[in-house]
Write a protein that holds these residues in place. Structure first.
Motif, PDB file in Angstrom:
ATOM      1  N   ALA A 115       0.828  -1.213   0.000  1.00  0.00           N
ATOM      2  CA  ALA A 115       0.000   0.000   0.000  1.00  0.00           C
ATOM      3  C   ALA A 115       0.857   1.255   0.000  1.00  0.00           C
ATOM      4  O   ALA A 115       0.581   2.213  -0.742  1.00  0.00           O
ATOM      5  CB  ALA A 115      -0.936  -0.005   1.212  1.00  0.00           C
ATOM      6  N   VAL A 116       1.905   1.277   0.797  1.00  0.00           N
ATOM      7  CA  VAL A 116       2.756   2.464   0.901  1.00  0.00           C
ATOM      8  C   VAL A 116       3.587   2.656  -0.365  1.00  0.00           C
ATOM      9  O   VAL A 116       3.728   3.769  -0.879  1.00  0.00           O
ATOM     10  CB  VAL A 116       3.652   2.385   2.147  1.00  0.00           C
ATOM     11  N   GLU A 117       4.128   1.563  -0.903  1.00  0.00           N
ATOM     12  CA  GLU A 117       4.951   1.691  -2.113  1.00  0.00           C
ATOM     13  C   GLU A 117       4.133   2.197  -3.290  1.00  0.00           C
ATOM     14  O   GLU A 117       4.534   3.132  -3.990  1.00  0.00           O
ATOM     15  CB  GLU A 117       5.591   0.352  -2.475  1.00  0.00           C
ATOM     16  N   VAL A 118       2.964   1.578  -3.515  1.00  0.00           N
ATOM     17  CA  VAL A 118       2.175   1.935  -4.689  1.00  0.00           C
ATOM     18  C   VAL A 118       1.519   3.306  -4.516  1.00  0.00           C
ATOM     19  O   VAL A 118       1.441   4.090  -5.465  1.00  0.00           O
ATOM     20  CB  VAL A 118       1.109   0.863  -4.977  1.00  0.00           C
ATOM     21  N   SER A 119       1.063   3.618  -3.316  1.00  0.00           N
ATOM     22  CA  SER A 119       0.239   4.810  -3.111  1.00  0.00           C
ATOM     23  C   SER A 119       1.027   6.048  -2.721  1.00  0.00           C
ATOM     24  O   SER A 119       0.547   7.166  -2.925  1.00  0.00           O
ATOM     25  CB  SER A 119      -0.810   4.524  -2.026  1.00  0.00           C
ATOM     26  N   ALA A 120       2.221   5.883  -2.160  1.00  0.00           N
ATOM     27  CA  ALA A 120       2.992   7.037  -1.662  1.00  0.00           C
ATOM     28  C   ALA A 120       4.378   7.132  -2.280  1.00  0.00           C
ATOM     29  O   ALA A 120       4.731   8.135  -2.898  1.00  0.00           O
ATOM     30  CB  ALA A 120       3.096   6.971  -0.142  1.00  0.00           C
ATOM     31  N   TYR A 121       5.171   6.070  -2.139  1.00  0.00           N
ATOM     32  CA  TYR A 121       6.531   6.098  -2.683  1.00  0.00           C
ATOM     33  C   TYR A 121       6.511   6.313  -4.192  1.00  0.00           C
ATOM     34  O   TYR A 121       7.435   6.898  -4.762  1.00  0.00           O
ATOM     35  CB  TYR A 121       7.245   4.794  -2.331  1.00  0.00           C
ATOM     36  N   SER A 122       5.437   5.866  -4.836  1.00  0.00           N
ATOM     37  CA  SER A 122       5.343   6.008  -6.297  1.00  0.00           C
ATOM     38  C   SER A 122       5.342   7.462  -6.742  1.00  0.00           C
ATOM     39  O   SER A 122       5.708   7.756  -7.887  1.00  0.00           O
ATOM     40  CB  SER A 122       4.085   5.311  -6.818  1.00  0.00           C
ATOM     41  N   LEU A 123       4.933   8.378  -5.882  1.00  0.00           N
ATOM     42  CA  LEU A 123       4.998   9.792  -6.250  1.00  0.00           C
ATOM     43  C   LEU A 123       6.447  10.193  -6.493  1.00  0.00           C
ATOM     44  O   LEU A 123       6.773  10.812  -7.516  1.00  0.00           O
ATOM     45  CB  LEU A 123       4.379  10.667  -5.165  1.00  0.00           C
ATOM     46  N   LYS A 124       7.310   9.826  -5.566  1.00  0.00           N
ATOM     47  CA  LYS A 124       8.742  10.104  -5.731  1.00  0.00           C
ATOM     48  C   LYS A 124       9.302   9.375  -6.940  1.00  0.00           C
ATOM     49  O   LYS A 124      10.023   9.944  -7.769  1.00  0.00           O
ATOM     50  CB  LYS A 124       9.495   9.709  -4.457  1.00  0.00           C
ATOM     51  N   SER A 125       8.936   8.103  -7.101  1.00  0.00           N
ATOM     52  CA  SER A 125       9.452   7.301  -8.207  1.00  0.00           C
ATOM     53  C   SER A 125       9.044   7.892  -9.550  1.00  0.00           C
ATOM     54  O   SER A 125       9.867   8.000 -10.475  1.00  0.00           O
ATOM     55  CB  SER A 125       8.927   5.865  -8.100  1.00  0.00           C
ATOM     56  N   LEU A 126       7.785   8.264  -9.668  1.00  0.00           N
ATOM     57  CA  LEU A 126       7.275   8.798 -10.929  1.00  0.00           C
ATOM     58  C   LEU A 126       7.937  10.131 -11.267  1.00  0.00           C
ATOM     59  O   LEU A 126       8.385  10.345 -12.399  1.00  0.00           O
ATOM     60  CB  LEU A 126       5.760   8.968 -10.836  1.00  0.00           C
ATOM     61  N   VAL A 127       7.996  11.014 -10.277  1.00  0.00           N
ATOM     62  CA  VAL A 127       8.545  12.346 -10.539  1.00  0.00           C
ATOM     63  C   VAL A 127      10.028  12.268 -10.897  1.00  0.00           C
ATOM     64  O   VAL A 127      10.479  12.898 -11.862  1.00  0.00           O
ATOM     65  CB  VAL A 127       8.310  13.270  -9.331  1.00  0.00           C
ATOM     66  N   THR A 128      10.795  11.510 -10.150  1.00  0.00           N
ATOM     67  CA  THR A 128      12.230  11.448 -10.437  1.00  0.00           C
ATOM     68  C   THR A 128      12.502  10.788 -11.782  1.00  0.00           C
ATOM     69  O   THR A 128      13.441  11.171 -12.491  1.00  0.00           O
ATOM     70  CB  THR A 128      12.997  10.725  -9.321  1.00  0.00           C
ATOM     71  N   SER A 129      11.685   9.807 -12.165  1.00  0.00           N
ATOM     72  CA  SER A 129      11.898   9.182 -13.468  1.00  0.00           C
ATOM     73  C   SER A 129      11.609  10.155 -14.602  1.00  0.00           C
ATOM     74  O   SER A 129      12.203  10.055 -15.679  1.00  0.00           O
ATOM     75  CB  SER A 129      11.030   7.932 -13.615  1.00  0.00           C
ATOM     76  N   CYS A 130      10.710  11.114 -14.369  1.00  0.00           N
ATOM     77  CA  CYS A 130      10.324  12.071 -15.405  1.00  0.00           C
ATOM     78  C   CYS A 130      11.179  13.331 -15.427  1.00  0.00           C
ATOM     79  O   CYS A 130      11.007  14.174 -16.322  1.00  0.00           O
ATOM     80  CB  CYS A 130       8.853  12.473 -15.237  1.00  0.00           C
ATOM     81  N   LEU A 131      12.086  13.485 -14.492  1.00  0.00           N
ATOM     82  CA  LEU A 131      12.890  14.706 -14.445  1.00  0.00           C
ATOM     83  C   LEU A 131      13.614  15.012 -15.756  1.00  0.00           C
ATOM     84  O   LEU A 131      13.703  16.181 -16.157  1.00  0.00           O
ATOM     85  CB  LEU A 131      13.893  14.644 -13.285  1.00  0.00           C
ATOM     86  N   PRO A 132      14.132  14.000 -16.466  1.00  0.00           N
ATOM     87  CA  PRO A 132      14.840  14.326 -17.721  1.00  0.00           C
ATOM     88  C   PRO A 132      13.963  14.965 -18.798  1.00  0.00           C
ATOM     89  O   PRO A 132      14.504  15.564 -19.737  1.00  0.00           O
ATOM     90  CB  PRO A 132      15.349  12.952 -18.192  1.00  0.00           C
ATOM     91  N   VAL A 133      12.647  14.842 -18.681  1.00  0.00           N
ATOM     92  CA  VAL A 133      11.784  15.422 -19.720  1.00  0.00           C
ATOM     93  C   VAL A 133      11.134  16.735 -19.280  1.00  0.00           C
ATOM     94  O   VAL A 133      10.338  17.311 -20.010  1.00  0.00           O
ATOM     95  CB  VAL A 133      10.702  14.421 -20.198  1.00  0.00           C
TER      96      VAL A 133
END
Length: 256
Positions: A115-133
């Protein structure tokens, strides 16, 4: 081109049905001039079918936010459709069935971790992966929460995960402000979506809002929440970050 999001390129996650807040955010973003890219997970053919109900055709990228290889590949996949991003909508949440429904003290760590990984940590994961664009102008990240200041009936570990999401948003705002990337959340009232169907006792939330909302609240209408998301994606909140905007009919401000 005119509109609140004219010329902006927005990545919208979490579109599964046309009743979802994410779908109506994508629709409004297009109507306000944005170029939209969707991500989907699992039932990608369903996401693609629902995407065809938007005003304009949109590409759909498969994304599992718990898969680092998928996250690493995301910038390249985005660039196949748009030349950069100005905004991200994080509408991703999941908790296993045993993490909801009133068995809070019995839920094991594996379900809590999911629950924590998908619902909360994913915000950090998604944003950092998109930083190059993201370009030098920066942009706006907007996520969706359900007010985590209090304990709700049956919401259990999803409530904890939303509290973690709210804290994560503040830290993302802190660390990316130097790149002119804002990060805010919209705390929505209850909306009858596919995700809501997985919450035992959803009718309890409907009743609470019927009793306590100073403004009338319609659990079948996601547009007010989507409008809040689109507003935060726009340039009309240039110095607002780390904030939680309540679009809940005012329930958060009213005692029992």
């Amino acid at each position: 081109m005119s509109g609140l999001l004219a010329g902006k390129r927005i990545l919208v996650t979490g579109v599964l049905m046309d009743s979802s807040i994410a779908f109506h955010t994508a629709r409004l973003a297009q109507e306000e001039g944005a170029e939209v890219v969707l991500t989907g997970f699992g039932r990608l053919s369903l996401v693609e079918r629902i995407a065809r109900r938007l005003p304009k055709p949109v590409p759909v990228i498969e994304l599992d936010v718990t898969d680092q290889e998928r996250l690493d590949a995301l910038p390249g996949l985005i660039r196949e459709h748009v030349d950069g991003l100005d905004g991200i909508v994080h509408s991703i949440a999941f908790a296993p069935p045993d993490a909801l429904g009133g068995t809070f003290l019995q839920t094991g760590w594996d379900s809590v971790a999911t629950a924590v990984e998908v619902s909360a940590y994913s915000l950090k994961s998604l944003v950092t992966s998109c930083l190059p664009v993201f370009g030098p102008r920066g942009g706006s990240v907007v996520g969706l929460t359900f007010d985590a200041k209090v304990a709700w009936p049956a919401y259990d570990w999803m409530g904890v995960a939303k509290a973690a999401l709210e804290s994560t948003s503040r830290y993302v705002a802190r660390d990316l402000g130097g790149r002119n990337i804002r990060c805010n959340l919209v705390a929505a009232g209850p909306i009858r979506t596919m995700a809501a169907k997985s919450i035992p006792g959803f009718g309890t939330f409907r009743d609470i809002w019927a009793q306590r909302a100073p403004l009338s609240w319609d659990v079948t209408d996601p547009e007010p929440t989507a409008r809040g998301v689109v507003a935060l994606l726009s340039d009309w909140f240039p110095k607002t970050t780390g904030e939680i905007v309540h679009v809940d009919g005012g329930v958060h401000a009213i005692g029992a």
